[in-house]
Structure formats: C-alpha cells, structure tokens
Design an enzyme around this catalytic site. Structure first.
Site, PDB file in Angstrom:
ATOM      1  N   ASP A  30       0.860  -1.188   0.000  1.00 59.42           N
ATOM      2  CA  ASP A  30       0.000   0.000   0.000  1.00 59.42           C
ATOM      3  C   ASP A  30       0.891   1.232   0.000  1.00 59.42           C
ATOM      4  O   ASP A  30       1.867   1.318   0.760  1.00 59.42           O
ATOM      5  CB  ASP A  30      -0.890  -0.006   1.259  1.00 59.42           C
ATOM      6  CG  ASP A  30      -1.953   1.073   1.226  1.00 59.42           C
ATOM      7  OD1 ASP A  30      -3.137   0.722   1.194  1.00 59.42           O
ATOM      8  OD2 ASP A  30      -1.598   2.274   1.228  1.00 59.42           O
ATOM      9  N   ILE A  31       0.532   2.185  -0.840  1.00 59.71           N
ATOM     10  CA  ILE A  31       1.360   3.378  -1.015  1.00 59.71           C
ATOM     11  C   ILE A  31       1.514   4.174   0.284  1.00 59.71           C
ATOM     12  O   ILE A  31       2.530   4.840   0.493  1.00 59.71           O
ATOM     13  CB  ILE A  31       0.770   4.245  -2.156  1.00 59.71           C
ATOM     14  CG1 ILE A  31       1.837   5.096  -2.790  1.00 59.71           C
ATOM     15  CG2 ILE A  31      -0.411   5.067  -1.713  1.00 59.71           C
ATOM     16  CD1 ILE A  31       1.569   5.389  -4.235  1.00 59.71           C
ATOM     17  N   ASN A  86     -12.561  -2.528   3.983  1.00 61.74           N
ATOM     18  CA  ASN A  86     -13.584  -1.489   3.994  1.00 61.74           C
ATOM     19  C   ASN A  86     -14.531  -1.684   2.806  1.00 61.74           C
ATOM     20  O   ASN A  86     -14.060  -1.928   1.685  1.00 61.74           O
ATOM     21  CB  ASN A  86     -12.930  -0.108   3.885  1.00 61.74           C
ATOM     22  CG  ASN A  86     -11.981   0.174   5.039  1.00 61.74           C
ATOM     23  OD1 ASN A  86     -12.240  -0.242   6.163  1.00 61.74           O
ATOM     24  ND2 ASN A  86     -10.884   0.861   4.768  1.00 61.74           N
ATOM     25  N   GLN A  93     -14.227   3.006   2.433  1.00 60.41           N
ATOM     26  CA  GLN A  93     -13.625   2.513   1.182  1.00 60.41           C
ATOM     27  C   GLN A  93     -13.361   3.695   0.246  1.00 60.41           C
ATOM     28  O   GLN A  93     -14.223   4.561   0.050  1.00 60.41           O
ATOM     29  CB  GLN A  93     -14.563   1.504   0.494  1.00 60.41           C
ATOM     30  CG  GLN A  93     -13.927   0.833  -0.717  1.00 60.41           C
ATOM     31  CD  GLN A  93     -14.792  -0.282  -1.318  1.00 60.41           C
ATOM     32  OE1 GLN A  93     -15.949  -0.453  -0.932  1.00 60.41           O
ATOM     33  NE2 GLN A  93     -14.226  -1.020  -2.252  1.00 60.41           N
ATOM     34  N   HIS A  99     -10.406  -5.282  -1.680  1.00 62.29           N
ATOM     35  CA  HIS A  99      -9.040  -5.475  -1.181  1.00 62.29           C
ATOM     36  C   HIS A  99      -9.053  -5.698   0.327  1.00 62.29           C
ATOM     37  O   HIS A  99      -9.888  -5.148   1.044  1.00 62.29           O
ATOM     38  CB  HIS A  99      -8.140  -4.289  -1.532  1.00 62.29           C
ATOM     39  CG  HIS A  99      -8.699  -2.961  -1.120  1.00 62.29           C
ATOM     40  ND1 HIS A  99      -9.654  -2.287  -1.854  1.00 62.29           N
ATOM     41  CD2 HIS A  99      -8.441  -2.179  -0.049  1.00 62.29           C
ATOM     42  CE1 HIS A  99      -9.948  -1.154  -1.255  1.00 62.29           C
ATOM     43  NE2 HIS A  99      -9.238  -1.066  -0.147  1.00 62.29           N
ATOM     44  N   HIS A 101      -6.614  -5.199   3.577  1.00 56.37           N
ATOM     45  CA  HIS A 101      -5.383  -4.595   4.093  1.00 56.37           C
ATOM     46  C   HIS A 101      -4.715  -5.575   5.055  1.00 56.37           C
ATOM     47  O   HIS A 101      -5.379  -6.108   5.962  1.00 56.37           O
ATOM     48  CB  HIS A 101      -5.690  -3.334   4.910  1.00 56.37           C
ATOM     49  CG  HIS A 101      -6.292  -2.211   4.142  1.00 56.37           C
ATOM     50  ND1 HIS A 101      -5.557  -1.122   3.735  1.00 56.37           N
ATOM     51  CD2 HIS A 101      -7.560  -1.986   3.724  1.00 56.37           C
ATOM     52  CE1 HIS A 101      -6.357  -0.269   3.105  1.00 56.37           C
ATOM     53  NE2 HIS A 101      -7.581  -0.766   3.085  1.00 56.37           N
TER      54      HIS A 101
END
Ligand code: 5GP
Ligand code: ZN
Length: 132
Positions: A30-31, A86, A93, A99, A101
C-alpha cells in the site's frame, strides 16, 4: 474494468511493489505504508466490494492473506498483524476494487489504531431480535 485503479495495477498500466502474484490474486505494498509492510491483497477479477465478490475469489484472496500474514510477520519482525476490509464510502472505502489490508504491527505506538468504543445508544437485545 475501465478506470479502476487496482485493475490498472493488475494489468501493469500503473506500477506497484508486488510481493505476491498468482493466476487469480495479487498482493502489493500500500502506497501509504501506514505501518512498515502495509499490504493490499486483491482478486485479479474486478469486484467492487464484499457485496459483489464471488465466494471463489474471496476464498482465494484469504488463502493468500493468511500466507502473507506469516511472511510479513517473519520477514519484517512484526509482533502481530491486523486484517481490514472497507466496504462502501461510509465504511471508509476509497478504492472500489475489493481489497484486504494487511497491517503488520510492531508496538502500541505504531501509527495504526483500532478502537472498539462502547456505544450507549445501541440496544443489544433489539439488535439481536432483528438478526436471529
Ligand atoms: P480503502 O480506503 O479503499 O480501504 O484503501 C485503499 C488503499 O489504497 C489506501 O490505503 C491507499 O493508500 C491505497 N492506494 C491508493 N492509491 C494507491 C496506488 O496508486 N498504489 C498503491 N500501492 N496503493 C494505493
Ligand atoms: Zn478493478
């Protein structure tokens, strides 16, 4: 799916730091890196959220999520890990491709916080009557 950020990551149109890939599932960093190693696990087949994803894709995503929970914890020396998903705007979300996490945890002072605060306005018996 057109204009889906994560579909573009699947196709390679947008670069990512991939850490796992098979025919059906992709995992990449994740960025935001909320904690070191914060990872997203996604089905390659587009589905918006938990209301839309099929059982088979879901099972495949969680099989990889569990495998990566071990890998991340071992390789990054994490003391634990949170899994979070989410669904829809009110639940936080922001990217509408399913997705999970994976958020490795290091100590109580790392940057991720989950609070299950007591809610005095919710009657547990009424809720149970609606759900049983
Ligand atoms: P959500 O809020 O939908 O549960 O999570 C979306 C996540 O996608 C966020 O944690 C956000 O940091 C991450 N994200 C958004 N854009 C990108 C991107 O271009 N690349 C990567 N690797 N992560 C992204
Ligand atoms: Zn998509």
């Amino acid at each position: 799916m057109e204009d889906c950020l994560f579909c573009k990551i699947v196709s390679g149109e947008i670069p990512s730091y991939k850490i796992y890939e098979d025919e059906d599932v992709l995992a990449f960093l994740d960025i935001s890196q909320t904690t070191k190693g914060h990872t997203l696990v996604i089905p390659k087949k587009h589905a918006k959220d938990i209301y839309e994803i099929d059982d088979e894709s879901m099972a495949k995503v969680y099989k990889v999520a569990r495998k990566l929970a071990n890998t991340l914890s071992e390789k990054l020396n994490a003391n634990g890990i949170n899994l979070l998903n989410n669904n829809k705007v009110d639940a936080g979300q922001t990217v509408f491709h399913y997705h999970v996490h994976l958020i490795p945890r290091y100590d109580k002072d790392d940057k991720f916080v989950v609070n299950f605060l007591e809610n005095e306005n919710s009657n547990i018996e009424d809720t149970h009557n609606l759900l049983k």
